[in-house]
Enzyme design. Structure first.
Site, mmCIF file in Angstrom:
data_model
loop_
_atom_site.group_PDB
_atom_site.id
_atom_site.type_symbol
_atom_site.label_atom_id
_atom_site.label_comp_id
_atom_site.label_asym_id
_atom_site.label_seq_id
_atom_site.Cartn_x
_atom_site.Cartn_y
_atom_site.Cartn_z
ATOM 1 N N CYS A 1 0.882 33.298 12.790
ATOM 2 C CA CYS A 1 0.627 34.066 13.610
ATOM 3 C C CYS A 1 1.187 32.674 14.561
ATOM 4 C CB CYS A 1 -0.509 34.799 14.034
ATOM 5 S SG CYS A 1 -0.302 35.878 12.944
ATOM 6 N N GLU B 1 0.688 -0.955 0.510
ATOM 7 C CA GLU B 1 0.144 0.105 -0.040
ATOM 8 C C GLU B 1 1.340 1.282 -0.173
ATOM 9 O OE1 GLU B 1 -3.994 -1.779 2.408
ATOM 10 O OE2 GLU B 1 -2.205 -1.041 3.584
ATOM 11 N N PRO B 2 1.850 1.367 -1.026
ATOM 12 C CA PRO B 2 2.751 2.748 -0.989
ATOM 13 C C PRO B 2 1.665 3.827 -0.985
ATOM 14 C CG PRO B 2 2.452 1.410 -2.988
ATOM 15 C CD PRO B 2 1.521 0.208 -2.574
ATOM 16 N N TYR C 1 0.818 14.197 1.569
ATOM 17 C CA TYR C 1 0.248 14.358 3.097
ATOM 18 C C TYR C 1 0.495 15.409 3.111
ATOM 19 C CZ TYR C 1 0.752 9.488 3.634
ATOM 20 O OH TYR C 1 0.441 8.150 3.815
ATOM 21 N N ARG D 1 3.767 19.550 7.910
ATOM 22 C CA ARG D 1 4.250 18.819 8.249
ATOM 23 C C ARG D 1 5.825 18.571 9.187
ATOM 24 N NH1 ARG D 1 7.111 15.499 5.256
ATOM 25 N NH2 ARG D 1 6.979 13.374 6.862
HETATM 26 N N1 LLP Z 1 -1.356 1.806 4.609
HETATM 27 C C1 LLP Z 1 -1.990 1.711 5.913
HETATM 28 C C2 LLP Z 1 -2.732 1.184 6.969
HETATM 29 C C3 LLP Z 1 -0.948 3.221 6.035
HETATM 30 O O1 LLP Z 1 -1.786 3.330 7.273
HETATM 31 C C4 LLP Z 1 -0.467 4.147 5.930
HETATM 32 C C5 LLP Z 1 0.357 5.514 6.064
HETATM 33 C C6 LLP Z 1 -0.066 3.894 4.189
HETATM 34 C C7 LLP Z 1 -0.709 2.491 3.176
HETATM 35 C C8 LLP Z 1 0.851 4.443 3.386
HETATM 36 O O2 LLP Z 1 1.903 4.703 3.796
HETATM 37 P P1 LLP Z 1 3.555 5.678 2.707
HETATM 38 O O3 LLP Z 1 3.476 4.346 1.983
HETATM 39 O O4 LLP Z 1 2.532 6.447 2.521
HETATM 40 O O5 LLP Z 1 4.240 5.701 3.726
HETATM 41 N N2 LLP Z 1 0.840 12.150 7.617
HETATM 42 C C9 LLP Z 1 2.451 11.440 7.954
HETATM 43 C C10 LLP Z 1 2.569 9.942 7.083
HETATM 44 C C11 LLP Z 1 0.918 8.738 7.767
HETATM 45 C C12 LLP Z 1 1.024 7.859 7.698
HETATM 46 C C13 LLP Z 1 -0.276 7.082 8.160
HETATM 47 N N3 LLP Z 1 -0.703 5.936 6.938
HETATM 48 C C14 LLP Z 1 3.103 11.900 7.035
HETATM 49 O O6 LLP Z 1 3.067 13.030 6.686
HETATM 50 O O7 LLP Z 1 4.853 11.280 7.407
#
Ligand code: LLP
Length: 483
Positions: free
Chosen positions: A397, A323-324, A427, A366
């Protein structure tokens, strides 16, 4: 020379160790920018054939620019990487794009075109995927607190997989499938005990978070699902974290989950073609100091380890799923800002240039939320002065309103210049807010010299319309560059 010119040694005094002073503060670090990014003859940054000043004139600033071809290529690349790695062991892999990283109907369609599935985690994301005509069977639905109406909608829509996260949710699904007389396939989300941090992984403190079942609880959950007439157990799921660079955490987690997988197979609880979904979390480069592993290398490292583990246990390789999110949309996104003010502060022996832009924590939370590091470059032209240590800040602010904490920018950055911050495709828009009543910027897809809005920017009127004390909403003069 500018009034606030900084001597090189003063500039370096406040720089973190990881930030090297560049020979040329106009260069575009490989791997941090979309592959199409380069400088035109006049020095302007060009993305997908369009100069940044043109984009800023047409869409205003801030604006999130998404290189469509690069998003599509990364989606195809992820599918090929995992698919090929699995095929080398006679297996199969599916890839779900994690919509939470950035979702719009356009992006969902690009994913389907590339052969991916789409993973959603709320009724809102599900509505976007369905509005994009993503075949329901190709949707996965996540969340630790899916509300009953969300589960009903998902079952009614016939979505492919619900990743169940609690005993309560299993009972809710049992009731909903019976009431609607529909079958539903599920994965059980396992908290494998491996909690990945960026660049490393720790096998501690695993109980103390909200997602999934422990390995023991997952076994009981699987037995319970097996009893239900209309809920089918397709397999197990685990996701260890985000912005991960190596394969160690994935391999350790997969090994733990495979042990349970093997037990469930033996007990006859897992049926034909069981699935093992190992989640997302593949890291990207935000600055030149980040050196993520290429996706093909990650994919074979993880899949080979899973295959070895299966061989040892004498079981077939499950259908693998990944799940990227970030690794598909992160790098193709570049945010353009306009510089409003600059000032230099002296801190002990050191000096730092503050460069204020016309966005900030409302379009990129972020840095404030996670201490995330970014990089930046002048986008309207090349600078001519020597690099000075700079901090790009927003207009909010709050002193924590940082866009780029540490970066060397040319000393002649001046009001009216455009600044580009790369790696903002994931994100940033999804975490955007209206803090200080600042409208959220548009998202513009660029491809082959053409640009089009895929998510409209807000106007101040849109914000006033939510205020129950304002009726009718007065016209508010649009800012420069706003529609
Ligand atoms: N699968 C599940 C179950 C997840 O919870 C996530 C991310 C992904 C896949 C995708 O992960 P990725 O490949 O995008 O790293 N807001 C934070 C990241 C939170 C990720 C939440 N879950 C940030 O900005 O770094």
């Amino acid at each position: 020379m500018h009034d606030d010119a900084t001597a090189p040694e003063q500039s370096r005094a406040l720089a973190p160790d990881w930030l090297a002073e560049p020979d040329d503060p106009n260069d575009l670090a490989a791997g941090v920018w979309p592959a199409s990014a380069h400088r035109a003859g006049d020095g302007a940054l060009v993305i997908a054939g369009i100069p940044a000043p043109e984009l800023a004139r047409e869409f205003g600033t801030p604006v999130l620019v998404l290189d469509e071809d690069e998003v599509r290529a990364r989606a195809r690349g992820a599918l090929a990487a995992f698919g090929d790695a699995a095929a080398r062991h006679g297996g199969r892999a599916r890839v779900y794009y994690a919509g939470k990283a950035f979702l719009s109907t356009e992006v969902a369609r690009w994913m389907i075109d590339a052969g991916l599935n789409v993973d959603v985690c709320s009724a809102g994301e599900l509505a976007v995927a369905l509005a994009a005509d993503v075949p329901p069977a190709r949707i996965g639905f996540h969340g630790n607190n899916k509300r009953v109406f969300e589960l009903e909608r998902a079952v009614e829509a016939g979505i492919g997989t619900i990743i169940v996260d609690s005993e309560i949710e299993i009972e809710r699904l049992a009731a909903i499938t019976e009431r609607l007389d529909r079958r539903q396939s599920v994965l059980i989300r396992v908290n494998s005990g491996v909690h990945a941090e960026t660049h490393s992984f720790l096998a501690t403190a695993h109980e103390d978070q909200k997602f999934g079942f422990t390995l023991e609880a997952a076994e009981r959950a699987a037995e319970r699902v097996h009893e239900l007439p209309l809920v089918d157990l397709a397999g197990l799921h685990c996701h260890i974290g985000s912005q991960i660079f190596g394969t160690g955490g994935f391999r350790e987690s997969a090994s733990r989950v495979l042990e349970l997988h093997a037990r469930l197979l033996e007990a006859g609880i897992l049926g034909e073609d069981p699935v093992l979904n190992l989640g997302g979390g593949f890291g990207i480069a935000y600055t030149r100091a980040d050196t993520p592993t290429p996706i093909a290398e990650l994919a074979s490292g993880i899949v080979d380890a899973v295959a070895d583990e299966c061989a040892v246990r004498g079981i077939d390789l499950p259908v693998l799923a990944f799940e990227p999110g970030r690794s598909i949309v992160g790098t193709p996104g570049v945010t353009l800002y306009e510089v409003g003010t600059t000032k230099t502060v002296t801190v002990g022996e050191g000096e730092r240039r503050y460069v204020s832009v016309d966005g900030g924590m409302s379009d990129n939370a972020r840095p404030a939320l996670y201490g995330a590091q970014y990089s930046a470059r002048l986008a309207s032209r090349e600078g001519t002065d020597a690099p000075v240590l700079s901090r790009v800040v927003g207009l909010h602010c709050e002193s924590g309103d940082v866009v780029v904490d540490h970066e060397y920018l040319p000393g002649d950055v001046t009001p009216g210049d455009l600044l580009a911050v790369p790696a903002t495709g994931a994100y940033c828009a999804p975490l955007a807010s209206n803090y200080n009543h600042v409208p959220r910027p548009p998202v513009v897809a660029v491809s082959d010299g053409r640009a089009r809005i895929i998510v409209r920017g807000e106007r101040i009127e849109d914000l006033l319309a939510r205020d129950a004390g304002i009726d009718p909403v007065p016209a508010v003069r649009a800012g420069e560059g706003e529609e």
